[in-house]
Design an enzyme around this catalytic site. Structure first.
Site, short mmCIF file in Angstrom:
data_model
loop_
_atom_site.label_atom_id
_atom_site.label_comp_id
_atom_site.label_asym_id
_atom_site.label_seq_id
_atom_site.Cartn_x
_atom_site.Cartn_y
_atom_site.Cartn_z
N ASP A 7 0.88 -1.31 0.06
CA ASP A 7 -0.10 -0.10 0.05
C ASP A 7 1.07 1.20 0.10
O ASP A 7 0.58 2.46 -0.24
CB ASP A 7 -1.17 -0.15 1.25
CG ASP A 7 -0.37 -0.13 2.58
OD1 ASP A 7 0.85 -0.08 2.59
OD2 ASP A 7 -0.94 -0.14 3.43
N ASP A 52 -0.80 -6.18 -0.50
CA ASP A 52 -1.33 -5.60 0.65
C ASP A 52 -2.90 -5.40 0.89
O ASP A 52 -3.44 -5.08 -0.09
CB ASP A 52 -0.47 -4.13 1.05
CG ASP A 52 0.54 -4.01 1.87
OD1 ASP A 52 0.63 -5.27 2.71
OD2 ASP A 52 1.29 -3.27 1.88
N LYS A 85 -0.96 -9.60 2.62
CA LYS A 85 -0.35 -9.28 3.94
C LYS A 85 -1.12 -8.21 4.62
O LYS A 85 -1.89 -7.44 3.93
CB LYS A 85 1.05 -8.61 3.56
CG LYS A 85 1.99 -8.19 4.72
CD LYS A 85 3.22 -7.46 4.56
CE LYS A 85 3.28 -6.14 3.75
NZ LYS A 85 2.76 -4.99 4.74
N GLU A 139 -1.28 -5.77 8.36
CA GLU A 139 -0.49 -5.11 9.57
C GLU A 139 -1.10 -5.54 10.81
O GLU A 139 -2.31 -5.53 10.93
CB GLU A 139 -0.16 -3.76 9.30
CG GLU A 139 0.49 -3.52 8.07
CD GLU A 139 0.67 -1.68 7.88
OE1 GLU A 139 1.34 -1.39 6.87
OE2 GLU A 139 0.18 -0.96 8.87
N GLU A 154 9.32 -4.66 10.72
CA GLU A 154 9.90 -3.21 10.02
C GLU A 154 10.24 -2.47 11.26
O GLU A 154 9.51 -2.25 12.40
CB GLU A 154 8.57 -2.65 9.21
CG GLU A 154 9.17 -1.12 8.85
CD GLU A 154 8.24 -0.49 8.00
OE1 GLU A 154 8.32 0.43 7.27
OE2 GLU A 154 6.92 -1.24 7.58
#
Length: 762
Positions: free
Chosen positions: A158, A197, A226, A228, A295
């Site tokens: 994204d 994403d 993916k 988050e 990250e």
């Protein structure tokens, strides 16, 4: 649960209950997903045991759920079943080297097609502790390039919102946009595992996650998704896995929620934060993630979390201890104009070369150097006449005999544009356009395209500038330098011999784009004319040149000395007459056909550079050997000057603009395009594999020989590296002197006019 089987469940149902429903009822997921979730754990027992020991869980019961699931369908242990399904990784030994990485050259035989990198390949690579590479890709070109480079995984992140769409963060990206970009990237992907994403707000609930994840796979053609977050997104992960979607987790700095984290800051810097990251990683692993992105996590923390997990970790700003690395495509290549994160290494800086290439295109279009005849589609004279009659236009003039034109020219002016005798078309490979450098050139070519010439010579400069300041002596120039009027080391300098045409003006425009101050010299250099050449009648149009520069705009100074100023005589007429010698320049090839020319050019350029002290000198590629000589001069004599070589400006029929074109009669002008046609034939033969210097010269001679008004002086084939003449087989046993390209330069006598031109063969 270990005693449950499909037949037991079926006793509660009137008809036999499907096995995959049985698995879902007993374990909350299908058998296939259960196997996928546990395969990495079972394949890497040492990591799993260390993880369990850390958590205080006995290793014996660690795989109980997986064992029970697999017993449900025929007995045997989970490890037995998995090992029977896939071969165990073969250990490496010093005697047997590891397999070559993707993209490495094969030792012998044809290279096999690269296999698809799937989850199975990912687990094998992780089990062998081989680093995993991942790069973002947002469209077909970036995916195709990264996939061809051998990247293991591509991420349609994204981050497209920032690096492609120019937004301030990723939160505005929509599901529709992600599907669009995923599908584009999938079109360019043949080998890598493509991960898409899930954007901010698309997985608020488990149902949302499953619906949008399936959409990203179904419509976007992604191989995995993916999302988050840590423990809070475990229900969403389970929902996706149960829907048959492979899931990658993402913890640490989660850009979608950067505001809630207090900005783009490193995560896990305290013991408590690091422990929470580890618990999040364990929760994602247990929920079925096949890998986790870490990250902006301290390297020591990321390394330890990696060692305690059974699935791969992909780091970005997390050090080298993770299982693999992911970087943004535009960061790696220097294509992002905002702040570059600390964890990014720019392996290249491509923005300026791309900008330069586009500037060349703009310059070529502006100079009518593109498109050239070889970029167009012809129509027969009869059909054109029929069209004119139908629409009420005057009939077309009968064309001259068409010279042969190659269909596939590798070495045109787009690569090297130095030709003598062409009209406004620019070879767009070089950075600047000056068909006249210091070589006698032609103004008449401008007359061959009156519309373009009128615009170039009569237009008012966009910056509103008027006539440039004319300086005629060296002392006056240096006085202006001393007062700071003429800047030292910051000037863009265009050397010419006057009789200016569109080639010169386009070069002036390019210099203006790159420098605050631009100077043009107008000096007919007697030292580069042989005794039999046309020094006395060479076009001298100083007033017209000043008017052209004034109307075009962008020129601050014109240095126009007399010959006595540049080459002064001593007392009583005696003089030492120093000059810049060029060893071997007049021995063979083009130099032998132009005795004294290059020595005269080198001498006057040395003087002009010492006088004007520019930052960059702009030359035209029309005289290709002259460009090679002057580049070597600047380099070997240590001038602090950049040499910028611009493409040749051509007329629509291919004739290069030159000041000497004014000498051509109407009949000669009609035949003149054969000069470029001869070079085109040579370039076409070279592109088709012809490497014999003799046969390439014969190609040019055949084209010129078909024109009764023309006589071929020479066709030189010289190394672009050092200007040395090449014989025999090009690229054969020549020691690699043509590795930088071959300059094919031609000189033709057309009536009383000598036309030169060139292309680069590469």
């Amino acid at each position: 649960m270990t005693d449950t089987c499909a037949s037991n469940v079926a006793t509660f149902i009137e008809k036999r209950w499907p096995r995959h429903f049985t698995s879902f009822l007993c374990f909350g997921r299908s058998l296939r997903m259960e196997r996928a979730a546990n395969s990495a754990i079972l394949a890497v027992p040492h990591r799993r045991s260390s993880q369990l020991a850390f958590r205080g869980i006995p290793s014996k019961g660690a795989t109980g759920n997986a064992e029970a699931t697999l017993r449900l369908y025929g007995g045997g242990t989970a490890r037995d079943t998995l090992l029977s399904q896939q071969p165990a990784p073969k250990p490496f030994s010093p005697e047997e080297p590891a397999p070559a990485p993707y993209g490495a050259p094969a030792v012998a035989g044809p290279a096999p097609a690269a296999p698809k990198f799937n989850l199975h390949q990912l687990r094998l690579k992780h089990a062998r502790e081989q680093p995993i590479s991942m790069v973002t890709a947002y469209d077909y070109p970036s995916a195709r390039i990264a996939d061809g480079a051998g990247v293991d995984m591509l991420l349609v992140g994204d981050s497209v919102g920032m690096v492609v769409l120019g937004r301030k963060d990723t939160t505005e990206v929509t599901m529709d946009e992600m599907v669009h970009h995923c599908r584009a990237a999938a079109t360019g992907t043949s080998r890598a595992l493509l991960v898409g994403d899930l954007p901010f707000g698309s997985y608020l609930t488990a149902e949302d996650a499953a619906r949008n994840g399936v959409r990203l796979v179904k419509e976007g053609r992604a191989d995995a998704v993916k999302l988050e977050g840590g423990g809070r997104v475990v229900p969403q992960v389970r929902s996706l896995v149960d829907a048959g979607v492979a899931v990658m987790g993402h913890i640490g700095l989660t850009p979608q929620s950067y505001a809630a984290l207090g900005g783009y800051r490193v995560q896990g810097r305290t013991g408590a934060e690091a422990a929470r990251l580890f618990e999040d990683a364990l929760a994602l692993q247990a929920a079925g993630c096949f890998a986790i992105v870490l990250e902006m996590v301290p390297a020591e923390v990321a390394q330890r979390i990696t060692s305690l997990l059974a699935i791969p970790t992909i780091g970005i700003g997390a050090g080298g201890g993770t299982s693999g690395q992911v970087q943004v495509f535009h960061d790696l290549l220097g294509l992002y104009d905002q702040k570059v994160p600390k964890f990014v290494r720019q392996f290249s800086k491509l923005e300026q070369p791309m900008r330069d290439a586009l500037a060349q295109y703009v310059h070529a279009v502006d100079a009518r150097a593109f498109p050239q005849p070889r970029h167009t589609f012809p129509i027969s004279h009869e059909h054109l006449g029929d069209f004119c009659r139908r629409v009420g236009l005057p009939p077309p003039q009968t064309p001259p005999p068409p010279p042969p034109v190659a269909n596939n020219v590798v070495a045109d002016g787009l690569r090297d544009g130095a030709r003598d005798g062409a009209a406004p078309i620019v070879d767009a490979h070089a950075v600047s356009i000056s068909t006249n450098g210091l070589t006698p050139t032609n103004t008449a070519a401008a007359a061959s395209t009156p519309g373009r010439a009128a615009v170039a010579l009569a237009g008012v400069g966009a910056d509103g500038r008027t006539a440039p300041q004319v300086v005629s002596t060296i002392a006056e120039w240096r006085a202006l330098q001393a007062r700071g009027v003429v800047p030292r080391g910051a000037l863009g300098f265009v050397p010419t011999m006057g009789a200016l045409h569109e080639g010169h003006l386009s070069l002036v425009r390019l210099a203006r784009e790159r420098h605050e101050r631009v100077a043009v010299s107008i000096f007919v250099n007697p030292k580069q004319f042989a005794a039999h050449e046309d020094l006395g009648k060479y076009p001298r149009t100083f007033e017209a040149d000043l008017e052209a520069l004034s109307r075009a705009g962008g020129v601050d100074f014109v240095f126009a000395p007399r010959a006595e100023e540049m080459y002064p005589r001593g007392p009583r007429g005696a003089r030492l007459a120093p000059f810049v010698d060029l060893e071997g320049a007049d021995v063979v090839g083009e130099g032998a056909a132009r005795p004294g020319f290059f020595r005269g050019v080198a001498t006057v350029v040395t003087k002009l550079l010492n006088i004007t002290q520019p930052r960059a000198m702009y030359l035209g590629q029309k005289d290709g050997m002259q460009c090679i000589v002057l580049q070597r001069l600047v380099r070997d004599l240590d001038f602090d000057v950049e040499v910028v070589v611009g493409p040749t400006v051509r007329a629509p029929d291919g004739l290069a603009l030159s000041s000497r074109n004014v000498y051509l009669s109407a009949e000669e002008r009609a035949a003149a395009p054969a000069v470029y046609a001869a070079l085109t034939a040579v370039a076409d033969a070279y592109a088709q594999g012809e490497r014999s210097a003799a046969r390439l010269r014969a190609r040019a001679a055949a084209v010129i020989g078909a024109q009764p008004l023309m006589a071929l002086d020479y066709l030189s084939l010289a190394s672009m590296q050092d200007g040395q003449e090449l014989e025999g087989l090009l690229g054969g046993s020549t020691g690699g002197e043509d590795a930088a390209g071959v300059l094919a330069a031609i000189a033709v006598r057309l009536g009383n006019t000598r036309l030169i031109d060139n292309v680069v063969l590469a």
